[in-house]
Design an enzyme around this catalytic site. Structure first.
Site, PDB file in Angstrom:
ATOM      1  N   ASP A   1      24.899 -25.281 108.642  1.00  0.00           N
ATOM      2  CA  ASP A   1      23.818 -24.856 109.530  1.00  0.00           C
ATOM      3  C   ASP A   1      22.675 -25.833 109.285  1.00  0.00           C
ATOM      4  O   ASP A   1      22.093 -25.853 108.201  1.00  0.00           O
ATOM      5  CB  ASP A   1      23.408 -23.424 109.181  1.00  0.00           C
ATOM      6  CG  ASP A   1      22.261 -22.891 110.033  1.00  0.00           C
ATOM      7  OD1 ASP A   1      21.576 -23.698 110.696  1.00  0.00           O
ATOM      8  OD2 ASP A   1      22.034 -21.663 110.024  1.00  0.00           O
TER       9      ASP A   1
ATOM     10  N   ASN B   1      22.797 -34.120 116.986  1.00  0.00           N
ATOM     11  CA  ASN B   1      23.176 -33.462 118.227  1.00  0.00           C
ATOM     12  C   ASN B   1      23.052 -31.939 118.169  1.00  0.00           C
ATOM     13  O   ASN B   1      22.864 -31.294 119.194  1.00  0.00           O
ATOM     14  CB  ASN B   1      24.624 -33.844 118.577  1.00  0.00           C
ATOM     15  CG  ASN B   1      25.197 -32.994 119.685  1.00  0.00           C
ATOM     16  OD1 ASN B   1      24.845 -33.141 120.853  1.00  0.00           O
ATOM     17  ND2 ASN B   1      26.061 -32.057 119.314  1.00  0.00           N
TER      18      ASN B   1
ATOM     19  N   GLY C   1      22.048 -28.275 118.235  1.00  0.00           N
ATOM     20  CA  GLY C   1      20.869 -27.671 118.856  1.00  0.00           C
ATOM     21  C   GLY C   1      21.177 -26.309 119.442  1.00  0.00           C
ATOM     22  O   GLY C   1      22.337 -25.928 119.610  1.00  0.00           O
TER      23      GLY C   1
ATOM     24  N   TYR D   1      12.249 -23.812 123.246  1.00  0.00           N
ATOM     25  CA  TYR D   1      13.172 -24.947 123.337  1.00  0.00           C
ATOM     26  C   TYR D   1      12.400 -26.210 123.707  1.00  0.00           C
ATOM     27  O   TYR D   1      12.578 -27.266 123.083  1.00  0.00           O
ATOM     28  CB  TYR D   1      14.239 -24.646 124.381  1.00  0.00           C
ATOM     29  CG  TYR D   1      15.273 -25.736 124.566  1.00  0.00           C
ATOM     30  CD1 TYR D   1      16.200 -26.031 123.570  1.00  0.00           C
ATOM     31  CD2 TYR D   1      15.340 -26.455 125.754  1.00  0.00           C
ATOM     32  CE1 TYR D   1      17.156 -27.020 123.740  1.00  0.00           C
ATOM     33  CE2 TYR D   1      16.297 -27.445 125.939  1.00  0.00           C
ATOM     34  CZ  TYR D   1      17.200 -27.726 124.930  1.00  0.00           C
ATOM     35  OH  TYR D   1      18.140 -28.708 125.121  1.00  0.00           O
TER      36      TYR D   1
ATOM     37  N   ALA E   1       9.246 -26.793 123.200  1.00  0.00           N
ATOM     38  CA  ALA E   1       8.413 -27.165 122.048  1.00  0.00           C
ATOM     39  C   ALA E   1       9.222 -27.942 121.014  1.00  0.00           C
ATOM     40  O   ALA E   1       8.768 -28.954 120.472  1.00  0.00           O
ATOM     41  CB  ALA E   1       7.815 -25.913 121.418  1.00  0.00           C
TER      42      ALA E   1
END
Length: 269
Positions: free
Chosen positions: A62, A89, A91, A153, A155
């Site tokens: 994580d 990558n 997200g 998201y 931000a």
């Protein structure tokens, strides 16, 4: 794709789904040593089986947890000797208006999207500097234009873009290329996994996924941009138009964005 990636070690976070999985697949096909991580062990096991005879290494992680990032980056270096290219990558998105969203939504999105990028980049930095390699952040059009229902998201992606721009400037004499990539809407699991107002996965996509750019096509563009050592990459006509409109006609873009995401005052996308 030529031999640019052959023999290079590429670490990709979030490599079990969508764009990340497409990147891993294309890189393996190009002859790269590939390390990846993701939060779902079962999906990583499938990748292990798929690439059993290839230079491939993966571990559950994580990226919002520093120790997980440390285990991933140090493991990749131990496995392959170095990291030439890091593609941040991993997200997560969200879909909830500010008035409804629990504050934990914003923290979780920021921890994964922004701090995950910071952790992995910091840990891999010396190896990348040694090899005059490349650091990539898979960002979003939402990092150029704030999107309603996705304020957290947006931000996080604004933070990624600004942070990578600063790091790029810091490393300008080191021979390291730093690039941020902003896909438009692309076929992936990110909308299904997007957090709702209670910080749980919404489990559905509000968009017509079949009409969007495929993850493989997106990954091809990203790898080509890495090879050319580009600074930024904005994908899709809609994405490029949005960035242009927001820069020069911001007030009009506010209205157009509202009309795209809302119908009769209700968030529909």
């Amino acid at each position: 794709m030529n031999d640019f990636f052959k023999g290079k070690t590429v670490a990709v976070t979030g490599g079990s789904d969508g764009i990340g999985k497409a990147l891993v697949t294309l890189l393996i096909q190009a002859g790269a040593n590939v390390a990846t991580c993701a939060r779902t062990p079962q999906k990583l096991e499938q990748l292990k089986t798929l690439f059993a005879d290839k230079p491939f290494w993966c571990v559950p992680a994580d990226v919002s947890v520093y120790e997980d990032c440390k285990h991933f980056i140090e493991g990749a270096i131990e496995q392959f000797g170095c990291i030439d290219i890091l593609i941040n990558n991993a997200g997560i998105s969200m879909r909830a208006e500010l008035k409804d969203a629990d504050v934990t939504v914003f923290k979780k999105v920021m921890d994964i999207n922004y701090l995950g990028t910071v952790y992995c980049t910091k840990l891999a930095l010396q190896s990348i500097i040694n090899n005059k390699g490349t650091i990539v952040g898979v960002s979003s059009i939402a990092g150029y234009r704030g999107l309603p229902g996705r304020s957290g998201y947006s931000a996080s992606k604004f933070a990624v873009n600004g942070w990578l721009e600063a790091v790029r400037t810091e490393l300008i004499q080191e021979g390291v290329n730093v690039m941020w990539v902003c896909p438009g809407f692309t076929q992936s699991n990110i909308r299904n996994a997007a957090l709702n107002e209670k910080a749980a996965a919404q489990g559905e996509s509000p968009l017509e996924e079949g009409s969007l750019m495929s993850s493989t096509e997106c990954a091809q563009h990203i790898l080509k941009a890495i090879e050319k050592r580009k600074r930024t990459l904005v994908l899709t006509f809609t994405g490029k138009r949005t960035v242009f409109m927001n820069k020069f006609f911001a007030a009009l873009t506010d209205k157009l964005t509202y009309n795209f995401f809302y119908k009769k005052g209700k968030l529909i996308k």
